[in-house]
Each structure stands twice: as C-alpha cells, then as structure tokens.
Motif scaffolding. Structure first.
Motif, mmCIF file in Angstrom:
data_model
loop_
_atom_site.group_PDB
_atom_site.id
_atom_site.type_symbol
_atom_site.label_atom_id
_atom_site.label_comp_id
_atom_site.label_asym_id
_atom_site.label_seq_id
_atom_site.Cartn_x
_atom_site.Cartn_y
_atom_site.Cartn_z
ATOM 1 N N GLN A 1 72.426 19.334 -16.080
ATOM 2 C CA GLN A 1 73.525 19.976 -15.368
ATOM 3 C C GLN A 1 72.988 20.830 -14.213
ATOM 4 N N LEU A 2 71.900 21.577 -14.471
ATOM 5 C CA LEU A 2 71.296 22.376 -13.405
ATOM 6 C C LEU A 2 70.784 21.498 -12.267
ATOM 7 N N LEU A 3 70.145 20.393 -12.607
ATOM 8 C CA LEU A 3 69.666 19.477 -11.568
ATOM 9 C C LEU A 3 70.813 18.917 -10.755
ATOM 10 N N LYS A 4 71.904 18.563 -11.430
ATOM 11 C CA LYS A 4 73.074 18.026 -10.725
ATOM 12 C C LYS A 4 73.635 19.065 -9.760
ATOM 13 N N GLU A 5 73.768 20.295 -10.252
ATOM 14 C CA GLU A 5 74.282 21.354 -9.386
ATOM 15 C C GLU A 5 73.346 21.576 -8.206
ATOM 16 N N ASN A 6 72.046 21.519 -8.435
ATOM 17 C CA ASN A 6 71.073 21.689 -7.375
ATOM 18 C C ASN A 6 71.215 20.579 -6.344
ATOM 19 N N LEU A 7 71.333 19.347 -6.817
ATOM 20 C CA LEU A 7 71.476 18.221 -5.890
ATOM 21 C C LEU A 7 72.788 18.293 -5.116
ATOM 22 N N ASP A 8 73.864 18.690 -5.804
ATOM 23 C CA ASP A 8 75.147 18.841 -5.113
ATOM 24 C C ASP A 8 75.028 19.868 -3.993
ATOM 25 N N GLY A 9 74.349 20.984 -4.293
ATOM 26 C CA GLY A 9 74.160 22.016 -3.271
ATOM 27 C C GLY A 9 73.332 21.493 -2.103
ATOM 28 N N ARG A 10 72.301 20.698 -2.412
ATOM 29 C CA ARG A 10 71.468 20.141 -1.339
ATOM 30 C C ARG A 10 72.254 19.156 -0.483
ATOM 31 N N VAL A 11 73.093 18.362 -1.116
ATOM 32 C CA VAL A 11 73.904 17.400 -0.352
ATOM 33 C C VAL A 11 74.843 18.149 0.587
ATOM 34 N N LYS A 12 75.499 19.189 0.083
ATOM 35 C CA LYS A 12 76.398 19.983 0.920
ATOM 36 C C LYS A 12 75.635 20.644 2.056
ATOM 37 N N MET A 13 74.462 21.215 1.726
ATOM 38 C CA MET A 13 73.652 21.886 2.732
ATOM 39 C C MET A 13 73.200 20.889 3.803
ATOM 40 N N THR A 14 72.776 19.709 3.378
ATOM 41 C CA THR A 14 72.315 18.694 4.328
ATOM 42 C C THR A 14 73.462 18.240 5.225
ATOM 43 N N GLY A 15 74.644 18.055 4.612
ATOM 44 C CA GLY A 15 75.815 17.675 5.411
ATOM 45 C C GLY A 15 76.149 18.724 6.456
ATOM 46 N N ARG A 16 76.142 19.966 6.056
ATOM 47 C CA ARG A 16 76.448 21.060 6.996
ATOM 48 C C ARG A 16 75.376 21.148 8.080
ATOM 49 N N PHE A 17 74.092 20.939 7.700
ATOM 50 C CA PHE A 17 73.008 20.964 8.663
ATOM 51 C C PHE A 17 73.233 19.905 9.743
ATOM 52 N N TYR A 18 73.585 18.696 9.330
ATOM 53 C CA TYR A 18 73.781 17.628 10.319
ATOM 54 C C TYR A 18 75.008 17.872 11.191
ATOM 55 N N GLN A 19 76.040 18.504 10.664
ATOM 56 C CA GLN A 19 77.198 18.865 11.499
ATOM 57 C C GLN A 19 76.777 19.843 12.588
ATOM 58 N N LEU A 20 76.060 20.882 12.178
ATOM 59 C CA LEU A 20 75.617 21.881 13.149
ATOM 60 C C LEU A 20 74.645 21.277 14.155
ATOM 61 N N ARG A 21 73.788 20.409 13.701
ATOM 62 C CA ARG A 21 72.828 19.745 14.590
ATOM 63 C C ARG A 21 73.561 18.926 15.652
ATOM 64 N N GLU A 22 74.593 18.186 15.224
ATOM 65 C CA GLU A 22 75.361 17.382 16.183
ATOM 66 C C GLU A 22 76.036 18.264 17.221
ATOM 67 N N LYS A 23 76.594 19.380 16.775
ATOM 68 C CA LYS A 23 77.223 20.298 17.723
ATOM 69 C C LYS A 23 76.189 20.846 18.707
ATOM 70 N N TYR A 24 75.044 21.210 18.192
ATOM 71 C CA TYR A 24 73.980 21.740 19.038
ATOM 72 C C TYR A 24 73.539 20.702 20.060
ATOM 73 N N LEU A 25 73.290 19.482 19.604
ATOM 74 C CA LEU A 25 72.855 18.427 20.513
ATOM 75 C C LEU A 25 73.922 18.101 21.550
ATOM 76 N N ALA A 26 75.186 18.144 21.134
ATOM 77 C CA ALA A 26 76.267 17.855 22.084
ATOM 78 C C ALA A 26 76.307 18.926 23.171
ATOM 79 N N ARG A 27 76.040 20.150 22.827
ATOM 80 C CA ARG A 27 76.082 21.221 23.819
ATOM 81 C C ARG A 27 74.864 21.185 24.732
ATOM 82 N N THR A 28 73.731 20.804 24.221
ATOM 83 C CA THR A 28 72.544 20.778 25.072
ATOM 84 C C THR A 28 72.566 19.584 26.009
ATOM 85 N N GLN A 29 73.347 18.565 25.670
ATOM 86 C CA GLN A 29 73.397 17.383 26.525
ATOM 87 C C GLN A 29 74.522 17.469 27.558
#
Length: 130
Positions: A84-112
């Motif tokens: 259960q702890l591993l699942k929660e950890n992975l869920d958190g990582r998936v959410k964090m990775t998703g949010r990271f890529y959203q912010l990255r796309e916004k950043y790249l769109a603004r720099t371009q």
C-alpha cells in the motif's frame, strides 16, 4: 446370600465355578496357543504405544500449524501494508511527474514566443527626433 446371587447372575461378581471353568480352559490351552496369546498381548501393547505416539505427534503438528498460520497472517498483513505504501508512493510520483510536464510545457511555450521588441530608450528616441 440373595444379593450375592443377584450380583453373580448379573455379571458383577464372578462365581467360583466360572473362575474354575476359566482356569480349566487355560489349562487346556496348548503351548502354541499360550505363545500366540502372549504374542498378541505384546502386539496389542505395541499398537497402544504407537497410538499414543501418533496422538502426541498429531498434537505437536496441530500446534505448529496453528503457529505457522498465525505467523503467515502477520506476514501477509505487513506485506499488504508495504505494498500500500509503495502504491501511494508511485501514485504521488505519477502526479508529480504529470504536473512537472505541464509546467515544463508552459515554460517552453513562453520561451519560444517571440519576445516583444524592447522599447527604445529615451536617448535613442531623442536622437531620432533630433
């Protein structure tokens, strides 16, 4: 006397005649019959001993099975909690990775985006007018 007769007839007391009859029958037994009876008694004692040992073994096996089952339940519970702890950890990582890529796309769109032309300084505007 009546009570004794009732007991003898009811099988509670063995009469002297019955005892004499039994002793007479034992005397009639051949040595082979006596040996067979002795062997049977020995085998019976041996079987009784084996039954007692098997009962003890069954008791010990039952105890070990109970202990093993209890230990397995505890291990299964701990393993479930770890998963259960591993699942929660992975869920958190998936959410964090998703949010990271959203912010990255916004950043790249603004720099371009083409950057706005810098406004000429006051001095350069005066020179042009001048």
């Amino acid at each position: 006397d009546n009570v004794m007769e009732d007991r003898k007839s009811g099988g509670i007391l063995i009469s002297e005649q019955e005892e004499e009859k039994k002793a007479g029958e034992e005397k009639k037994l051949t040595s082979a019959d006596r040996k067979a009876m002795t062997d049977m008694k020995k085998r019976l004692r041996s079987l009784e001993h084996q039954v007692r040992l098997l009962e003890q073994l069954i008791g010990k096996l039952d105890q070990q099975l109970t202990e093993a089952t209890a230990g397995r339940e505890q291990r299964d519970q701990l393993l479930g909690e770890m998963l259960q702890l591993l699942k929660e950890n992975l869920d958190g990582r998936v959410k964090m990775t998703g949010r990271f890529y959203q912010l990255r796309e916004k950043y790249l769109a603004r720099t371009q985006e083409p950057s706005p032309q810098p406004q000429p300084s006051l001095i350069s505007r005066l020179r042009k007018k001048g």
